[in-house]
Design a protein around this motif. Structure first.
Motif, PDB file in Angstrom:
ATOM      1  N   VAL A 109       0.674  -1.559  -0.035  1.00 30.34           N
ATOM      2  CA  VAL A 109      -0.054   0.338   0.087  1.00 30.34           C
ATOM      3  C   VAL A 109       0.950   1.438  -0.034  1.00 30.34           C
ATOM      4  CG1 VAL A 109      -1.440   1.427   1.334  1.00 30.34           C
ATOM      5  CG2 VAL A 109      -1.822  -1.051   1.238  1.00 30.34           C
ATOM      6  N   ASP A 110       0.423   2.361  -0.895  1.00 29.44           N
ATOM      7  CA  ASP A 110       1.001   3.589  -0.746  1.00 29.44           C
ATOM      8  C   ASP A 110      -0.050   4.247   0.041  1.00 29.44           C
ATOM      9  OD1 ASP A 110       4.598   3.449  -1.882  1.00 29.44           O
ATOM     10  OD2 ASP A 110       2.943   2.155  -3.240  1.00 29.44           O
ATOM     11  N   VAL A 111       0.077   5.568   0.067  1.00 24.17           N
ATOM     12  CA  VAL A 111      -0.821   7.205   0.998  1.00 24.17           C
ATOM     13  C   VAL A 111      -0.457   7.627   0.393  1.00 24.17           C
ATOM     14  CG1 VAL A 111      -1.631   7.663   2.477  1.00 24.17           C
ATOM     15  CG2 VAL A 111      -1.141   5.097   2.905  1.00 24.17           C
ATOM     16  N   VAL A 112      -0.580   8.048  -0.251  1.00 27.07           N
ATOM     17  CA  VAL A 112      -0.933  10.075  -0.538  1.00 27.07           C
ATOM     18  C   VAL A 112      -1.438  11.139   0.048  1.00 27.07           C
ATOM     19  CG1 VAL A 112      -1.083  10.936  -2.669  1.00 27.07           C
ATOM     20  CG2 VAL A 112      -0.400   8.572  -3.275  1.00 27.07           C
ATOM     21  N   VAL A 113      -0.716  11.909   0.543  1.00 21.70           N
ATOM     22  CA  VAL A 113      -1.319  13.135   1.410  1.00 21.70           C
ATOM     23  C   VAL A 113      -0.667  14.135   0.420  1.00 21.70           C
ATOM     24  CG1 VAL A 113      -1.254  14.864   3.431  1.00 21.70           C
ATOM     25  CG2 VAL A 113      -0.967  11.749   3.422  1.00 21.70           C
ATOM     26  N   THR A 114      -2.277  15.170  -0.743  1.00 21.66           N
ATOM     27  CA  THR A 114      -2.004  16.230  -1.070  1.00 21.66           C
ATOM     28  C   THR A 114      -2.190  17.058  -0.047  1.00 21.66           C
ATOM     29  OG1 THR A 114      -4.367  15.989  -1.855  1.00 21.66           O
ATOM     30  CG2 THR A 114      -2.733  14.988  -3.179  1.00 21.66           C
ATOM     31  N   ALA A 115      -1.493  18.454  -0.107  1.00 20.21           N
ATOM     32  CA  ALA A 115      -1.588  19.153   0.426  1.00 20.21           C
ATOM     33  C   ALA A 115      -1.006  20.926  -0.429  1.00 20.21           C
ATOM     34  CB  ALA A 115      -0.466  19.669   1.475  1.00 20.21           C
ATOM     35  N   ARG A 116      -1.757  21.652   0.276  1.00 18.11           N
ATOM     36  CA  ARG A 116      -1.660  23.271  -0.421  1.00 18.11           C
ATOM     37  C   ARG A 116      -1.524  24.396   1.011  1.00 18.11           C
ATOM     38  NH1 ARG A 116      -6.546  26.406  -4.194  1.00 18.11           N
ATOM     39  NH2 ARG A 116      -7.714  26.140  -2.052  1.00 18.11           N
ATOM     40  N   ASP A 117      -0.928  25.119   0.070  1.00 18.59           N
ATOM     41  CA  ASP A 117      -0.354  26.264   1.552  1.00 18.59           C
ATOM     42  C   ASP A 117      -1.422  26.640   1.855  1.00 18.59           C
ATOM     43  OD1 ASP A 117      -1.298  29.058   0.344  1.00 18.59           O
ATOM     44  OD2 ASP A 117      -1.245  28.093  -1.314  1.00 18.59           O
ATOM     45  N   LEU A 118      -0.928  26.945   2.811  1.00 17.44           N
ATOM     46  CA  LEU A 118      -1.793  27.715   4.506  1.00 17.44           C
ATOM     47  C   LEU A 118      -3.474  28.715   3.978  1.00 17.44           C
ATOM     48  CD1 LEU A 118      -0.131  26.020   7.957  1.00 17.44           C
ATOM     49  CD2 LEU A 118      -2.248  25.139   6.468  1.00 17.44           C
ATOM     50  N   GLY A 119      -1.837  29.494   3.154  1.00 16.26           N
ATOM     51  CA  GLY A 119      -2.761  31.101   2.752  1.00 16.26           C
ATOM     52  C   GLY A 119      -3.933  30.816   1.566  1.00 16.26           C
ATOM     53  N   ARG A 120      -4.060  30.286   0.898  1.00 15.31           N
ATOM     54  CA  ARG A 120      -5.167  29.990  -0.196  1.00 15.31           C
ATOM     55  C   ARG A 120      -5.440  29.008   0.808  1.00 15.31           C
ATOM     56  NH1 ARG A 120      -2.895  27.453  -5.507  1.00 15.31           N
ATOM     57  NH2 ARG A 120      -1.327  26.871  -3.918  1.00 15.31           N
ATOM     58  N   GLN A 121      -5.751  27.763   1.571  1.00 15.64           N
ATOM     59  CA  GLN A 121      -6.559  26.979   2.030  1.00 15.64           C
ATOM     60  C   GLN A 121      -7.749  27.829   2.974  1.00 15.64           C
ATOM     61  OE1 GLN A 121      -6.583  24.786   0.331  1.00 15.64           O
ATOM     62  NE2 GLN A 121      -6.439  23.269   1.411  1.00 15.64           N
ATOM     63  N   ALA A 122      -6.679  28.844   3.298  1.00 17.49           N
ATOM     64  CA  ALA A 122      -7.227  29.541   4.432  1.00 17.49           C
ATOM     65  C   ALA A 122      -8.757  30.199   4.244  1.00 17.49           C
ATOM     66  CB  ALA A 122      -6.623  30.694   5.473  1.00 17.49           C
ATOM     67  N   THR A 123      -8.183  31.132   2.867  1.00 19.33           N
ATOM     68  CA  THR A 123      -9.650  31.381   2.375  1.00 19.33           C
ATOM     69  C   THR A 123     -10.598  30.422   1.372  1.00 19.33           C
ATOM     70  OG1 THR A 123      -8.075  31.679   0.508  1.00 19.33           O
ATOM     71  CG2 THR A 123      -8.620  34.277   1.897  1.00 19.33           C
ATOM     72  N   ALA A 124     -10.101  29.495   1.066  1.00 14.07           N
ATOM     73  CA  ALA A 124     -10.158  28.478   0.667  1.00 14.07           C
ATOM     74  C   ALA A 124     -11.668  27.101   1.256  1.00 14.07           C
ATOM     75  CB  ALA A 124     -10.118  27.019  -0.439  1.00 14.07           C
ATOM     76  N   HIS A 125     -10.816  27.612   2.785  1.00 20.58           N
ATOM     77  CA  HIS A 125     -11.886  26.811   3.967  1.00 20.58           C
ATOM     78  C   HIS A 125     -13.322  27.288   4.258  1.00 20.58           C
ATOM     79  CE1 HIS A 125     -11.762  23.615   7.127  1.00 20.58           C
ATOM     80  NE2 HIS A 125     -12.601  24.840   7.586  1.00 20.58           N
ATOM     81  N   TRP A 126     -12.983  28.994   4.066  1.00 16.62           N
ATOM     82  CA  TRP A 126     -14.056  29.949   4.887  1.00 16.62           C
ATOM     83  C   TRP A 126     -15.020  29.968   3.697  1.00 16.62           C
ATOM     84  CZ3 TRP A 126     -13.687  34.972   2.459  1.00 16.62           C
ATOM     85  CH2 TRP A 126     -15.412  35.554   3.537  1.00 16.62           C
TER      86      TRP A 126
END
Length: 380
Positions: A109-126
């Motif tokens: 099994v290979d696990v893949v975690v995708t991540a994006r910078d916390l600045g864009r994530q903050a406004t995207a999450h909101w």
């Protein structure tokens, strides 16, 4: 035979990757790669089953029971790479991770975690919360979530809190939790491309982590999902939500809200107006304010240090994880409702549209129900 399990994080191009794999399921299979189909929404059901969160999403246990076992059975019958995953799995506890991988105990099994910078994530999450009925300003979101993190180990019993934003976006923590059952050398970090990069670059990085040929699919045939709104569009949607929460324009159940307000109005009409510049142009999209440089930058520094001390493979440029922020004099994410827009009238029209749709028969009657969570958000 091996399994590649993509576990998110949320708002890191997961819908784009899922759509790409589903659209090209036959092409992948022709190239020896299986993306199994059980039924519509099966991977979401499997993730909900594995997290024990059926009730949270308005589902009965019987709706999801056995889904993961059935997908694993399909995977084990295939002689080659198998692609599985859903972002709901990103928050799995170590105990849940062990249970998830139990049916694949003798499989690589290979696990893949995708991540994006916390600045864009903050406004995207909101913004995503607003699309789901939230009425909070960004300032309230900043105070209640971005600046309210007590750390990974500070639970309610210790008087601490881990806001949803940090629980969902702590990519280093996700790597660590999945490494409790899979060697760190097979838990991959895929960095989402920075601003201005083509979406297909995310697919190429994911395919490299999965060790499959990226040319098996045409990555340009699927557009990125969940279109972003401008500052004024988010302000208008928040005001419309407030009318719906107070019931002044009538009330909508979860299914009607998601169909009429989120998909048709927010992601359809408002997103189209923004792209045409009639309400908010792409240049007006909210950016995390410069004042968050310390909060988001310090967290990023800690996580990068943890990554440097680990054996996790990385696909992409780690510099693209530096928080993308507005300038010192940049506009705040919060904006006034644009002139000429009447939230009360718009809300009443959406309620009428939903009623007309219900009379004609719901378009999305077969979609998974998530009513409990949505109603709690609207009431809150």
């Amino acid at each position: 035979m091996r399994v590649v399990l993509h576990v998110g994080l949320p708002k890191t191009g997961t819908t784009y990757l899922q759509s790409l794999m589903a659209t090209h399921r036959d092409a992948l299979r022709a190239g020896g790669v299986l993306h199994p189909f059980l039924r519509p929404g099966a991977m979401f059901h499997a993730a909900v089953e594995l997290r024990g969160s059926a009730a949270k999403f308005g589902l009965a246990d019987s709706d999801v029971a056995g889904t993961w076992a059935a997908l694993c059975e399909r995977a084990r019958a295939h002689d080659g790479p198998v692609l599985l995953g859903h972002e709901v799995l990103a928050g799995a506890t170590p105990e849940q991770v062990a249970a998830i991988l139990a049916p694949l105990a003798d499989v690589e099994v290979d696990v893949v975690v995708t991540a994006r910078d916390l600045g864009r994530q903050a406004t995207a999450h909101w913004q995503e919360e607003v699309k789901l009925g939230d009425t909070r300003s960004f300032a309230a979101f900043e105070a209640g979530e971005l600046r309210a993190d007590s750390g990974r180990d500070a639970g309610p019993e210790a008087g601490g809190v881990r806001p949803h934003y940090w629980h969902a976006q702590d990519w280093s923590w996700a790597l660590q939790r999945w490494s409790t059952a899979v060697p760190a050398s097979r838990v991959h970090l895929v960095v989402c491309p920075g601003p201005g990069r083509e979406p297909a670059e995310l697919w190429r990085r994911f395919a490299a982590a999965a060790r499959i040929d990226p040319g098996l699919v045409d990555a340009d045939t699927v557009a990125p999902a969940n279109p972003s709104l401008g500052r004024s569009e988010v302000a208008l949607l928040r005001a419309v939500n407030a009318e719906l929460v107070e019931g002044r324009a009538g009330r909508l159940d979860r299914d009607a809200y998601l169909r009429v307000v989120k998909r048709e109005y927010a992601e359809g009409e408002l997103a189209a107006r923004g792209s045409e510049g009639t309400v908010g142009a792409a240049s007006d999209r909210p950016r995390a304010p410069y004042r968050l440089a310390d909060v988001l930058g310090d967290a990023t520094d800690r996580w990068l240090a943890e990554l440097a001390a680990s054996d996790h493979p990385v696909r992409g440029d780690l510099a693209e994880l530096r928080p993308v922020l507005g300038g010192p004099d940049g506009p705040d994410p919060d904006a006034p409702v644009p002139p000429g827009q009447d939230p009360a009238r718009i809300a009443a029209g959406l309620v009428a549209r939903a009623a007309a749709g219900a009379a004609a028969g719901p378009e999305d009657a077969r979609r998974p129900r998530r009513g409990g969570l949505f109603r709690r958000r609207l009431r809150g």
